[in-house]
Design an enzyme around this catalytic site. Structure first.
Site, PDB file in Angstrom:
ATOM      1  N   GLY A   5      41.501  43.139  36.036  1.00  0.00           N
ATOM      2  CA  GLY A   5      41.926  41.726  36.504  1.00  0.00           C
ATOM      3  C   GLY A   5      43.532  41.697  36.530  1.00  0.00           C
ATOM      4  O   GLY A   5      43.881  40.871  37.702  1.00  0.00           O
ATOM      5  N   CYS A   6      44.223  42.018  35.431  1.00  0.00           N
ATOM      6  CA  CYS A   6      45.464  41.849  35.534  1.00  0.00           C
ATOM      7  C   CYS A   6      46.192  42.534  36.611  1.00  0.00           C
ATOM      8  O   CYS A   6      47.294  42.059  37.092  1.00  0.00           O
ATOM      9  CB  CYS A   6      46.265  42.088  34.100  1.00  0.00           C
ATOM     10  SG  CYS A   6      45.583  41.247  32.766  1.00  0.00           S
TER      11      CYS A   6
END
Length: 156
Positions: free
Chosen positions: A45-46
């Site tokens: 996600g990052c």
């Protein structure tokens, strides 16, 4: 825990960039800044969020924004993350969580029933005078730059 709201003055902080340069609230002054907090370098996600901001940087810059990311990772981790994904903006190494705490995004989280302290993925847009202009708590990691750009285009 601090709860910041739109219109509040951004808290004072001191940190260091991926290149070991000091960075403080004073460095935010004079230009609108997208200050985004994320949990960890090189996680799915990052990475999606960072790539979205990277890919949208030119459009966001044309709208008057600069981008600064913050996570608890080290300078070295940030340098590697930037190199691996060709990130074209500043990352702050908040290894002591002081910046996250100042912005109220260091909190208890839970995964698979296990509780731990971590970063609540949040983006603050800070105006040129250091006031919080917008807060995104429901971040669309894959389309974050578009999420920000669209929020400002709708406001016009």
């Amino acid at each position: 825990m601090t709860t910041l709201r739109v219109g509040d003055t951004a808290p004072d902080f001191t940190s260091v960039t991926q290149d070991g340069q000091p960075f403080t609230k004073a460095d935010l002054m004079g230009q609108r800044t997208i200050l985004y907090f994320y949990p960890k370098d090189n996680t799915s996600g990052c990475t999606l969020e960072a790539k979205s901001l990277r890919d949208g940087k030119a459009e966001l810059a044309a709208m008057g924004f600069r981008i600064v990311g913050v996570s608890p990772d080290s300078e070295r981790s940030h340098r590697n993350f930037c190199a691996k994904h060709e990130l074209n903006f500043t990352l702050l190494a908040d290894t002591d969580h002081s910046v996250c705490e100042a912005f109220g995004v260091w909190a208890e989280k839970s995964m698979y029933g296990r509780k731990y302290m971590g970063v609540l993925r949040t983006t603050f847009v800070i105006d040129a005078e250091g006031r919080i202009e917008k807060i995104f708590t429901k971040v669309d990691t894959k389309n974050h730059y578009r999420q920000i750009a669209d929020a400002y285009k709708q406001a016009e």
